[in-house]
Design a protein around this motif. Structure first.
Motif, mmCIF file in Angstrom:
data_model
loop_
_atom_site.group_PDB
_atom_site.id
_atom_site.type_symbol
_atom_site.label_atom_id
_atom_site.label_comp_id
_atom_site.label_asym_id
_atom_site.label_seq_id
_atom_site.Cartn_x
_atom_site.Cartn_y
_atom_site.Cartn_z
ATOM 1 N N ASP A 136 -8.423 17.633 -2.228
ATOM 2 C CA ASP A 136 -8.584 16.191 -2.401
ATOM 3 C C ASP A 136 -7.397 15.524 -1.710
ATOM 4 O OD1 ASP A 136 -10.811 16.660 -3.999
ATOM 5 O OD2 ASP A 136 -9.597 16.760 -5.823
ATOM 6 N N GLN A 137 -7.571 14.291 -1.238
ATOM 7 C CA GLN A 137 -6.481 13.700 -0.468
ATOM 8 C C GLN A 137 -6.624 12.189 -0.341
ATOM 9 O OE1 GLN A 137 -6.562 15.302 3.533
ATOM 10 N NE2 GLN A 137 -8.559 14.462 3.981
ATOM 11 N N ALA A 138 -5.511 11.587 0.073
ATOM 12 C CA ALA A 138 -5.477 10.164 0.412
ATOM 13 C C ALA A 138 -4.388 9.977 1.460
ATOM 14 C CB ALA A 138 -5.187 9.310 -0.811
ATOM 15 N N ARG A 139 -4.544 8.962 2.296
ATOM 16 C CA ARG A 139 -3.515 8.631 3.280
ATOM 17 C C ARG A 139 -3.240 7.137 3.209
ATOM 18 N NH1 ARG A 139 -6.764 8.913 9.106
ATOM 19 N NH2 ARG A 139 -8.237 7.232 8.633
ATOM 20 N N SER A 140 -2.013 6.756 3.545
ATOM 21 C CA SER A 140 -1.676 5.341 3.505
ATOM 22 C C SER A 140 -0.306 5.129 4.135
ATOM 23 C CB SER A 140 -1.664 4.822 2.067
ATOM 24 O OG SER A 140 -1.359 3.441 2.024
ATOM 25 N N SER A 141 -0.071 3.903 4.579
ATOM 26 C CA SER A 141 1.265 3.479 5.001
ATOM 27 C C SER A 141 2.006 2.814 3.836
ATOM 28 C CB SER A 141 1.151 2.486 6.165
ATOM 29 O OG SER A 141 0.395 1.349 5.764
ATOM 30 N N ASP A 142 1.323 2.711 2.705
ATOM 31 C CA ASP A 142 1.865 2.045 1.513
ATOM 32 C C ASP A 142 2.286 3.107 0.496
ATOM 33 O OD1 ASP A 142 2.348 0.678 -0.829
ATOM 34 O OD2 ASP A 142 0.575 -0.610 -0.688
ATOM 35 N N VAL A 143 3.572 3.215 0.250
ATOM 36 C CA VAL A 143 4.071 4.213 -0.696
ATOM 37 C C VAL A 143 3.448 4.021 -2.073
ATOM 38 C CG1 VAL A 143 6.131 5.050 -1.897
ATOM 39 C CG2 VAL A 143 6.228 4.553 0.550
ATOM 40 N N ASP A 144 3.325 2.775 -2.509
ATOM 41 C CA ASP A 144 2.752 2.511 -3.836
ATOM 42 C C ASP A 144 1.329 3.055 -3.945
ATOM 43 O OD1 ASP A 144 5.040 1.287 -4.760
ATOM 44 O OD2 ASP A 144 4.382 -0.732 -4.213
ATOM 45 N N HIS A 145 0.560 2.940 -2.873
ATOM 46 C CA HIS A 145 -0.818 3.453 -2.891
ATOM 47 C C HIS A 145 -0.820 4.968 -3.067
ATOM 48 C CE1 HIS A 145 -5.096 3.718 -1.897
ATOM 49 N NE2 HIS A 145 -4.777 4.759 -1.126
ATOM 50 N N LEU A 146 0.073 5.658 -2.363
ATOM 51 C CA LEU A 146 0.143 7.121 -2.460
ATOM 52 C C LEU A 146 0.576 7.545 -3.860
ATOM 53 C CD1 LEU A 146 1.854 7.760 0.986
ATOM 54 C CD2 LEU A 146 -0.551 8.147 0.415
ATOM 55 N N VAL A 147 1.545 6.827 -4.421
ATOM 56 C CA VAL A 147 2.007 7.128 -5.776
ATOM 57 C C VAL A 147 0.881 6.883 -6.785
ATOM 58 C CG1 VAL A 147 3.585 6.400 -7.605
ATOM 59 C CG2 VAL A 147 4.434 6.703 -5.261
ATOM 60 N N ALA A 148 0.154 5.781 -6.608
ATOM 61 C CA ALA A 148 -0.937 5.456 -7.532
ATOM 62 C C ALA A 148 -2.041 6.507 -7.472
ATOM 63 C CB ALA A 148 -1.495 4.071 -7.207
ATOM 64 N N TRP A 149 -2.333 6.992 -6.279
ATOM 65 C CA TRP A 149 -3.363 8.036 -6.134
ATOM 66 C C TRP A 149 -2.949 9.289 -6.901
ATOM 67 C CZ3 TRP A 149 -3.608 13.045 -4.407
ATOM 68 C CH2 TRP A 149 -4.879 13.579 -4.161
ATOM 69 N N ALA A 150 -1.693 9.701 -6.720
ATOM 70 C CA ALA A 150 -1.211 10.905 -7.397
ATOM 71 C C ALA A 150 -1.210 10.715 -8.916
ATOM 72 C CB ALA A 150 0.192 11.253 -6.902
ATOM 73 N N ARG A 151 -0.797 9.520 -9.367
ATOM 74 C CA ARG A 151 -0.768 9.259 -10.811
ATOM 75 C C ARG A 151 -2.185 9.276 -11.376
ATOM 76 N NH1 ARG A 151 1.381 4.541 -10.677
ATOM 77 N NH2 ARG A 151 3.559 5.149 -11.084
ATOM 78 N N ALA A 152 -3.129 8.637 -10.692
ATOM 79 C CA ALA A 152 -4.506 8.572 -11.188
ATOM 80 C C ALA A 152 -5.144 9.953 -11.216
ATOM 81 C CB ALA A 152 -5.327 7.626 -10.309
ATOM 82 N N ARG A 153 -4.764 10.792 -10.252
ATOM 83 C CA ARG A 153 -5.334 12.137 -10.230
ATOM 84 C C ARG A 153 -4.864 12.934 -11.430
ATOM 85 N NH1 ARG A 153 -5.199 17.277 -8.316
ATOM 86 N NH2 ARG A 153 -7.209 17.965 -7.475
ATOM 87 N N GLY A 154 -3.579 12.793 -11.759
ATOM 88 C CA GLY A 154 -3.070 13.360 -13.003
ATOM 89 C C GLY A 154 -2.956 14.864 -13.047
#
Length: 434
Positions: A136-154
Motif C-alpha cells: 500500500d502506498q501514497a506519494r505527496s510533496s506535502d509532509v502533513d499528507h504523508l504523515v496523515a496517511w501513515a497515521r490513518a493506516r495505523g
C-alpha cells in the motif's frame, strides 16, 4: 572537463553498433561482451557532466561518446551509426534509453510505460492494476499528507523513500508519525544520488519477510533467470537499512521458483520485453511482493564470478540477446541458472569517517589471499572522503566469495569483518556510533 572518446566516423567498419546510455558501475562489463560478439559501442551521457556519485565510465572501448542535450539532436547524431541496440548501462540512463531505442527503431520496451520502470509509485500502481501483490502506498510533496496517511493506516512500521533513486538512498523505516515526518522532510529537502530533486516523497506499508534479488535477461518477452540472491541487511537506529551481503540460492531452493514466476509476471505488467533486469522482492507470509525493479544489469554483477557460481552472467547474456536472438532463444530463453558453488557478494559497512590518504596494500593482499575470495572492488581512493555507511553507495568494499564448502565461506566472511577497516588509511579518523 568530461573525458571523451574519439568521435570516429559513423561510416567506419561494417560492424553492428550498440548504444549504451550512462554505463556507470557494473555497466562497464557490457562493452567487452558486445565487442566479443563483433559489435562497436557508442556511449551516450545523459547529463552535461558525469555524475559524481559514481566512478566515471571508461570511454576507451567506445567508438564515440556523445553528451545528450536534446532528443532530436542525439537521435540525429546516432542515426548514421545505424545502431542495432540501445540500452541503459545503469539506472540513470533508463528513461533516455527507452526514448532513443524507440526513435531509432531498435528492440525497445517502449516509452508508454517508461515512468512505471523508474518511478516507484507508478511502478507499484502498475503492478496493482495487473492484480499482483504489492505494498500500500501514497506519494505527496506535502509532509502533513504523508504523515496523515501513515497515521490513518495505523500499522507500523512504514517505509519513506524517494520516487526515483536507488541503492538504498534515503530509504527510512519509520516506527511512528514523528519518524515519518522527519524522514519525509529529509527526502523532500534532498536530491537523489543522480542529482535529481525530490519533488515528492513516497510512503509505503512495510513488507514483512526476507528480501531477495531476482536477475533476468529478456528478449522478445522470453526470459532467462540469471540468479536469485538472498539479502542480509541490517537496520540502523536511524531507520536506515544497510546492505551486508547477498547469498546465491540454488535454482530450486526455497522460494526461488515462486520469486522467479512473480518477477516474470511483474516484468510483463511493466512492459519489459528486452534486456537485463534487476528486481528486489520480499517474500511476505502471503507471497512475493515487489520492492522495485531496474531495467539494467545488477549492481553486484561480475562476469567471472557469476560464471563460476551460476554458470553464466547478465552481461554476456544481454549481449547475446541483442546481437544473436536466435541463439539466445534456442539455448537460454525460458531457462535458468544452476548453482555451481555456494557464493556470497559482500558489501562491507563502516562506522569510520575521514579523508582517504591511501590504501593499505597489505590489508588488501590479506583479503585477496582468503581461500574463498574470488574478487575485490575498492570503492574509494586517495583524496576521497570515507563516511559511515548508510546505504550501498557509502559501503567501502565489494568482495565476491565462492566455495563448495559453506563453512569455508563463513570463516572467510568473519576474517573479512576483521580486515575491512584496515584497507583505507584515513586522515583525521573519526568513529560514528550510527
Amino acid at each position: 572537463m568530461v573525458p571523451t572518446a574519439p568521435d570516429r566516423s559513423p561510416s567506419g567498419p561494417d560492424r553492428p553498433v550498440v548504444v549504451l546510455v550512462d554505463a556507470y558501475t557494473s555497466g562497464k562489463y557490457l562493452p567487452p561482451e558486445f565487442a566479443a560478439l563483433g559489435a562497436d559501442l557508442v556511449h551516450v551521457q545523459s547529463t552535461p557532466e558525469f555524475m559524481p556519485s559514481m566512478p566515471a565510465p571508461d570511454l576507451g572501448p567506445y567508438r564515440a561518446a556523445l553528451v545528450h542535450q536534446d532528443v532530436d539532436r542525439t537521435v540525429a547524431r546516432l542515426a548514421p551509426y545505424r545502431p542495432v541496440a540501445v540500452l541503459a548501462g545503469q539506472e540513470p540512463g533508463v528513461d533516455l534509453a527507452d526514448v532513443l531505442a524507440e526513435r531509432l527503431g531498435t528492440p525497445a520496451n517502449g516509452t508508454a510505460l517508461s515512468a512505471a520502470r523508474r518511478d516507484k509509485y507508478v511502478m507499484i500502481e502498475t503492478l496493482r492494476a495487473a492484480g499482483l501483490r504489492c505494498a500500500d502506498q501514497a506519494r505527496s510533496s506535502d509532509v502533513d499528507h504523508l504523515v496523515a496517511w501513515a497515521r490513518a493506516r495505523g500499522s507500523w512500521p512504514v517505509v519513506v523513500k524517494p520516487l526515483r533513486s536507488a541503492a538504498g538512498d534515503s530509504v527510512f523505516v519509520c516506527r511512528d508519525t514523528a519518524e515519518v515526518r522527519q524522514a519525509a522532510e529529509a527526502v523532500l529537502a534532498g536530491e537523489t544520488i543522480y542529482q535529481e530533486s525530490n519533488h515528492e516523497a513516497l510512503v509505503q506499508s512495510y513488507l514483512h519477510g526476507t528480501e531477495y534479488v531476482v536477475d533476468m535477461v529478456s528478449r522478445d518477452g522470453r526470459r532467462h533467470l540469471c540468479g536469485v540472491w538472498e539479502y542480509q541487511k541490517r537496520l540502523l537506529p536511524s531507520g536506515r537499512n544497510i546492505y551486508d551481503r547477498e547469498r546465491l540460492l540454488a535454482h530450486d531452493e526455497g522460494p526461488a521458483p515462486a520469486l522467479a514466476a512473480y518477477v516474470s509476471a511483474a516484468l510483463d505488467a511493466l512492459g519489459v520485453r528486452h534486456g537485463p533486469t534487476h528486481a528486489e522482492v520480499i517474500m511476505t507470509p502471503e507471497g512475493p511482493a515487489l520492492v522495485e525493479v531496474g531495467t539494467r544489469i545488477a549492481g553486484n554483477m561480475h562476469p567471472g564470478f557469476h560464471d563460476a557460481c551460476a554458470g553464466g552472467n547478465q552481461a554476456t547474456l544481454t549481449a547475446l540477446a541483442y546481437l544473436d536472438p536466435e541463439t539466445f532463444h534456442a539455448r537460454h530463453a525460458d531457462r535458468g541458472y544452476r548453482r555451481r558453488a555456494h557464493a556470497v557478494c559482500c558489501t562491507t559497512p563502516t562506522t569510520q569517517e575521514g579523508l582517504v590518504e591511501g590504501v593499505d596494500e597489505a590489508a588488501v593482499a590479506a583479503i585477496r589471499a582468503l581461500p574463498t575470495v574470488h574478487g575485490l572492488n575498492l570503492k574509494l581512493g586517495p583524496g576521497q572522503y570515507l563516511r559511515p555507511t548508510v546505504d550501498l553507495y557509502t559501503s567501502t568494499l565489494r568482495v565476491f566469495l565462492l566455495s563448495e564448502d559453506p563453512g569455508a565461506l563463513a570463516r572467510d566472511l568473519e576474517r573479512l569483518g576483521e580486515l575491512k577497516d584496515q584497507v583505507y588509511r584515513l586522515r583525521d579518523r573519526q568513529e560514528s556510533l550510527l
